[in-house]
Design an enzyme around this catalytic site. Structure first.
Site, PDB file in Angstrom:
ATOM      1  CB  VAL A  93      -2.670  -1.774  -2.179  1.00  0.00           C
ATOM      2  CG1 VAL A  93      -1.893  -2.884  -2.822  1.00  0.00           C
ATOM      3  CG2 VAL A  93      -2.276  -0.520  -3.081  1.00  0.00           C
TER       4      VAL A  93
ATOM      5  CD  GLN B 213      -4.016   9.246   8.859  1.00  0.00           C
ATOM      6  OE1 GLN B 213      -3.712   8.933  10.015  1.00  0.00           O
ATOM      7  NE2 GLN B 213      -3.205   8.575   7.666  1.00  0.00           N
TER       8      GLN B 213
ATOM      9  N   GLY C  52      -3.189   7.228   2.226  1.00  0.00           N
ATOM     10  CA  GLY C  52      -4.128   6.244   1.559  1.00  0.00           C
ATOM     11  C   GLY C  52      -5.428   6.256   1.973  1.00  0.00           C
ATOM     12  CD  GLU C  53      -9.902   6.174  -1.926  1.00  0.00           C
ATOM     13  OE1 GLU C  53     -10.229   5.260  -2.159  1.00  0.00           O
ATOM     14  OE2 GLU C  53      -9.954   7.090  -2.825  1.00  0.00           O
ATOM     15  CE  LYS C  54      -6.530  -0.658   6.301  1.00  0.00           C
ATOM     16  NZ  LYS C  54      -6.090  -0.170   7.711  1.00  0.00           N
TER      17      LYS C  54
ATOM     18  N   GLY D  70       0.734  -1.223   0.231  1.00  0.00           N
ATOM     19  CA  GLY D  70       0.027  -0.223  -0.036  1.00  0.00           C
ATOM     20  C   GLY D  70       0.942   1.140  -0.198  1.00  0.00           C
ATOM     21  CG  HIS D  71       3.157   2.163   3.502  1.00  0.00           C
ATOM     22  ND1 HIS D  71       3.499   1.074   4.158  1.00  0.00           N
ATOM     23  CD2 HIS D  71       2.775   3.243   4.107  1.00  0.00           C
ATOM     24  CE1 HIS D  71       2.734   1.379   5.391  1.00  0.00           C
ATOM     25  NE2 HIS D  71       2.418   2.545   5.303  1.00  0.00           N
TER      26      HIS D  71
HETATM   27  O1  PAF Z   1      -1.250   7.003   8.550  1.00  0.00           O
HETATM   28  C1  PAF Z   1      -0.212   6.759   9.219  1.00  0.00           C
HETATM   29  O2  PAF Z   1       0.678   6.095   8.697  1.00  0.00           O
HETATM   30  C2  PAF Z   1       0.060   8.025  10.186  1.00  0.00           C
HETATM   31  O3  PAF Z   1      -1.046   8.239  10.715  1.00  0.00           O
HETATM   32  C3  PAF Z   1       0.530   9.300   9.811  1.00  0.00           C
HETATM   33  C4  PAF Z   1      -0.188   9.893   8.686  1.00  0.00           C
HETATM   34  C5  PAF Z   1       2.104   8.812   9.279  1.00  0.00           C
HETATM   35  C6  PAF Z   1       1.008  10.429  10.763  1.00  0.00           C
HETATM   36  O4  PAF Z   1       1.642   9.909  11.868  1.00  0.00           O
END
Ligand code: PAF
Length: 292
Positions: free
Chosen positions: A183, A160, A154-156, A42-43
């Site tokens: 993903v 957030q 990410g939309e996941k 996903g990342h």
């Molecule tokens: O989604 C994440 O991995 C975290 O919440 C983030 C955006 C890196 C903030 O620490």
């Protein structure tokens, strides 16, 4: 692109400023992919998207303790900075920013934090008190340290994403927030760093999250307009699945966290469930007009 050469890990804000000085001077487009580490496909997809749209990609790896309401969850969070940094680089990162806790929070817990407002109190915020305050504080710091043109989320982690969009709007932070599609593995399970904690039978059960979302989306496409009935379908599929325990099933207007009385516009289906001691979240867009 050219910063200080690829495969560069900036551990301090000073290192990062040096790595980005030419890019900033030449007004190159800087894309930021913020992460907690424990990188997965996903990342990597988010990094590839950032690389396609930016001149310089910064991936931050910072296990932000402020957003963990459960110390056990923090203590066992997977990830290794060296491994993560090389895989981020392979995916297209030009600079990895991996600050220490002291670099980000020199006085321990910061005195000034960012209040995510009412959107931080509901759904995930209700289950994990303080979580979004921690996220909003770290993200605001990363935005002012990296000064990206675009930041990729990410939309996941739909809630957030909604909160970060509100944050940049309300605080007039000059960053474009880009969303990246979820993903999934072959069973439909959304990629998450916490999936490594799932055993074989738990993985099979966890696949029902996506099944629940898809069945509910299909019902909407077939004409169901009552959010209450859709939430029942979501909950029913989870209840039938082995090992899964539902935390919430919710329907909100797309792009918001607002309830809908009738599904007469695009909506986002949101689910949270526990499997053993692992908490999973997932979501899916449903468009009432999609089936024609
Ligand atoms: O989604 C994440 O991995 C975290 O919440 C983030 C955006 C890196 C903030 O620490």
């Amino acid at each position: 692109m050219s910063v200080e050469g690829r495969d560069f890990i900036a551990k301090s804000i000073g290192d990062l400023d040096s790595a980005l000085s030419r890019a900033r001077r030449d007004r190159l487009r800087i894309g930021l992919v913020p992460t907690l580490g424990a990188l997965h496909d996903g990342h990597f997809a988010n990094i590839r998207k950032a690389a396609a749209e930016s001149d310089v990609v910064v991936v931050s790896i910072f296990l932000n303790r402020l957003q963990f309401d459960d110390p056990k969850d923090l203590a066992r969070y997977p990830g290794d900075v060296t491994t993560d940094a090389s895989s981020a680089t392979r995916a297209g990162a030009d600079v990895v920013f991996a600050p220490s806790d002291l670099e980000m929070y020199p006085n321990g817990a910061p005195e000034v934090v960012v209040d995510p407002g009412p959107k931080g109190q509901v759904l995930e915020g209700a289950s994990r008190p303080g979580h979004f305050r921690g996220v909003a504080t770290a993200v605001t710091k990363l935005f002012s340290i990296v000064r990206p043109h675009t930041a990729y989320f990410g939309e996941k982690d739909y809630q957030q994403l909604v909160i970060v969009r509100q944050l940049v709007k309300d605080l007039s932070i000059p960053v474009t927030v880009a969303s990246c599609p979820t993903v999934r593995d072959g069973t439909g399970l959304a990629m998450s760093s916490r999936n490594v904690f799932l055993g074989a039978s738990e993985l099979a059960g966890a696949a029902s999250l996506y099944r629940s979302l898809c069945e509910s989306r299909d019902e909407i496409e077939r004409g169901e307009r009552d959010p209450g009935k859709i939430m029942k379908t979501m909950a029913h599929v989870i209840a039938e699945a082995p090992l899964l325990e539902l935390e919430y099933a919710h329907v909100v207007r797309e792009g918001t966290l607002d309830d809908v009385e009738e599904i007469d516009t695009d909506v986002r289906l949101l689910l949270a469930a526990r499997i053993g001691d692992v908490r999973l979240i997932d979501n899916l867009l449903a468009c009432p007009g999609a089936a024609g």
